[in-house]
Enzyme design. Structure first.
Site: not given
Length: 328
Positions: A158, A179, A191, A229
């Site tokens: 991540s 992800h 992702e 993130n």
């Protein structure tokens, strides 16, 4: 007959009836649609049987209908994986979204193994272990030696750049970021991140598999934290700073952000669900790379992690989940 197939348009009725084409992948935010399997996937290996790995394996078995080998050195983790997958199907049955027969069928597709040497016959690998570069690089290096040359190695990192992880293998063109988001069986996003050497064929095969799993895919450049993130972690970190400075209680902070910004849960609850150890690891990667103070983990987060208060999975984080765990 092959002569008709040769003359027919690729997306024609003849091709569809002959099962020669694969359904289109979802087109979303400019992502190119994928017509064909660039790399046929019938059996996948998922390394790491924790919450994320279990969700990934379950979604692959239930939605994509592929055979899944869950790999973890911890026998207890594998046992928990089986129980969790069964509970997902029980919940679906209770909601009348599945039948007992479907439960048996889905669970029969999920097998458990304890070492990577048993993954030699899979078509695709998804690594879902702890968010730590050394650990991930070590696992991918080991996998690189035992899986078939055609196999793609996807990492569920991540935050860690894919190019860096791929360098640990002899097949960097077949390493990609995939992800997923927790809980995987509920959240529909994946992702996708190409490393510097990731091939277009690897990208197409990965998007194709994600689509078969019922996921929408977005693309991110290979930068630490990617899109999700890099945006999310400063938000969570600032909420923790607010709690640490007494700006509000955890409940007040979460309620304010939940109702004031129309999100399903507040930042502190979300951090507990993600795992405070995972949040801390991601923030550390971001802070190390960018050097921006907004990414530096709040001291309160660090203290929680040091105390073993990782959130919902450990029974305590910014909230107390011990009673819920005892009645589960």
């Amino acid at each position: 007959p092959k002569c008709f197939l040769a003359l027919a348009p690729e997306d024609s009725f003849i091709h569809r009836c002959c099962n020669r084409t694969i359904p289109y992948a979802a087109s979303y935010h400019g992502l190119t649609m994928v017509k064909n399997h660039a790399h046929a996937v019938a059996r996948i290996g998922v390394v790491g049987a924790g919450q994320m790995g279990t969700g990934i394996g379950f979604s692959a078995a239930k939605v994509a209908g592929v055979e899944v080998l869950m790999c973890d050195s911890s026998r207890s983790s594998l046992e928990n994986c089986k129980k969790l997958a069964a509970s997902f199907m029980d919940r679906a049955i209770q909601k009348q979204k599945a039948t007992p027969e479907q439960k048996e069928e889905v669970l029969s597709r999920i097998k458990c193994v304890e070492n990577v040497e048993q993954l030699g016959e899979v078509d695709f690998i998804i690594e879902a272990i702890v968010e730590n570069f050394e650990a991930k690089a070590s696992v991918l290096k080991a996998l690189d030696k035992v899986v078939k040359p055609s196999v793609i190695l996807a990492t569920n990192t991540s935050s860690i750049p894919i190019t860096r992880i791929a360098a640990a293998t002899a097949r960097p063109q077949q390493v990609i970021g995939m992800h997923f988001f927790h809980p995987v069986q509920v959240l529909n996003l994946v992702e996708v991140i190409q490393g510097a050497q990731t091939s277009e064929e690897t990208l197409k095969s990965t998007v194709d598999l994600a689509t078969r799993m019922g996921k929408v895919t977005t693309r991110s450049a290979d930068r630490p934290g990617f899109i999700s993130n890099r945006v999310l972690m400063p938000w969570i970190n600032e909420a923790i700073h607010a709690l640490n400075e007494g700006v509000g209680t955890a409940t007040d902070i979460d309620t304010t952000m939940k109702l004031g910004t129309n999100v399903p849960m507040g930042p502190l609850t979300l951090a507990d669900f993600i795992g405070l150890d995972t949040c801390h690891a991601i923030m550390t990667v971001l802070y190390t790379h960018y050097g921006d103070p907004k990414f530096k983990p709040c001291i309160l987060l660090t203290k929680h992690v040091e105390a073993g208060w990782f959130g919902k999975k450990s029974g305590r984080g910014f909230y107390d989940y011990s009673e819920a765990r005892s009645t589960a």
